[in-house]
Design a protein around this motif. Structure first.
Motif, short mmCIF file in Angstrom:
data_model
loop_
_atom_site.label_atom_id
_atom_site.label_comp_id
_atom_site.label_asym_id
_atom_site.label_seq_id
_atom_site.Cartn_x
_atom_site.Cartn_y
_atom_site.Cartn_z
N MET A 83 0.84 -1.19 0.00
CA MET A 83 0.00 0.00 0.00
C MET A 83 0.87 1.25 0.00
SD MET A 83 -2.96 -1.36 -0.11
CE MET A 83 -4.03 0.02 0.25
N THR A 84 0.24 2.40 -0.18
CA THR A 84 0.99 3.63 -0.35
C THR A 84 1.53 4.18 0.96
OG1 THR A 84 -0.49 4.17 -2.16
CG2 THR A 84 0.89 5.94 -1.33
N PRO A 85 2.85 4.44 1.06
CA PRO A 85 3.41 5.04 2.26
C PRO A 85 3.01 6.50 2.37
CG PRO A 85 5.09 3.92 0.92
CD PRO A 85 3.85 4.05 0.09
N ARG A 108 -4.90 9.84 -0.99
CA ARG A 108 -3.84 9.61 0.00
C ARG A 108 -4.31 9.96 1.41
NH1 ARG A 108 1.27 8.81 -2.13
NH2 ARG A 108 1.33 8.94 -4.42
N SER A 109 -5.08 11.02 1.53
CA SER A 109 -5.61 11.41 2.83
C SER A 109 -6.56 10.34 3.37
CB SER A 109 -6.34 12.75 2.72
OG SER A 109 -6.93 13.11 3.94
N ALA A 110 -7.41 9.80 2.49
CA ALA A 110 -8.36 8.77 2.89
C ALA A 110 -7.62 7.52 3.35
CB ALA A 110 -9.30 8.43 1.74
N GLU A 111 -6.56 7.17 2.64
CA GLU A 111 -5.79 5.98 3.02
C GLU A 111 -5.07 6.21 4.35
OE1 GLU A 111 -2.23 3.05 1.46
OE2 GLU A 111 -3.37 4.22 0.00
N ALA A 112 -4.52 7.40 4.53
CA ALA A 112 -3.84 7.71 5.79
C ALA A 112 -4.82 7.63 6.96
CB ALA A 112 -3.21 9.10 5.72
N ASN A 113 -6.03 8.14 6.76
CA ASN A 113 -7.05 8.07 7.81
C ASN A 113 -7.43 6.62 8.11
OD1 ASN A 113 -7.17 10.85 8.05
ND2 ASN A 113 -8.88 11.07 6.63
#
Length: 220
Positions: free
Chosen positions: A1-3, A131-136
């Motif tokens: 997944m994206t860092p 990216r924000s959604a994945e970080a959350n």
């Protein structure tokens, strides 16, 4: 997944035509875009860092891996980087295929620079939102990991039936006292750094979506 993202959003410009690549890069840099240039899809893949936010401005018709091949390959890598296709040769079927696969747009050469700039700005916004959604989601998953087995049981009951599951009812289901349930509830909210069941449900949805994505990647 994206860092976690590293650096500013960048336009990754991939085109085998040296003159077009140089001209577009110069024009975009004049508009204060960060640009990295590549003469082929293979060259881009060798340098590709998924943590770098941005978008691709991708020529469709290249020797070796063409634009659609690269789009497919990135999808297999679970990369969601937005792609803007540019082409002087592709027809309607190719553009339809690219758009169905999630491309931001498919621009025919020659195109107006303002049109490309608008597409890039749209792509940047979409990339940062994803990216924000994945970080959350990762944060939510991490916070659920702080809960004990009993706290996870109670949290699941709170999430499943938030309006009907009182501490007394949860205590009956788990065969523990309502006071003990109240203690666990307080600890759950504290550990999750939230103040309501509604927030707990939101975190659960985010964590579940990420779990589904991870499960899909493992299955493949």
């Amino acid at each position: 997944m994206t860092p976690a993202p590293v650096g500013p959003s960048t336009v990754f410009l991939i085109d085998d035509d040296d003159r077009i690549r140089a001209s577009l890069a110069r024009a975009l840099r004049k508009r204060d875009f960060a640009v990295q240039c590549f003469a082929s899809a293979e060259e881009f893949l060798e340098a590709y860092d998924p943590s770098q936010p941005g978008c691709l401005v991708l020529d469709y018709g290249m020797p070796g891996l063409n634009g659609l091949d690269l789009q497919k390959h990135l999808a297999e890598l679970k990369s969601s980087i937005p792609i803007i296709f540019i082409s002087g040769h592709a027809g309607v079927p190719e553009s339809v295929q690219a758009m169905k696969a999630g491309a931001v747009d498919f621009l025919e050469k020659p195109f107006r620079q303002n049109t490309l700039v608008t597409c890039i700005e749209t792509a940047f916004a979409a990339d940062l939102k994803a990216r924000s959604a994945e970080a959350n989601a990762r944060s939510a998953q991490s916070r659920f990991g702080l809960l004990t087995a009993r706290e996870k049981e109670i949290a699941q009951l709170m999430i499943t039936s938030p309006s009907n599951t009182s501490s007394k009812e949860i205590g009956r289901i788990l065969q523990i006292s309502p006071r003990t349930v109240d203690h666990h509830r307080a600890r759950i909210l504290e550990k999750m750094d939230i103040s309501s069941v509604a927030e707990l449900i939101d975190l659960s949805v985010s964590a579940s979506l990420l779990q589904m994505q991870q499960s899909g990647s493992s299955a493949e």
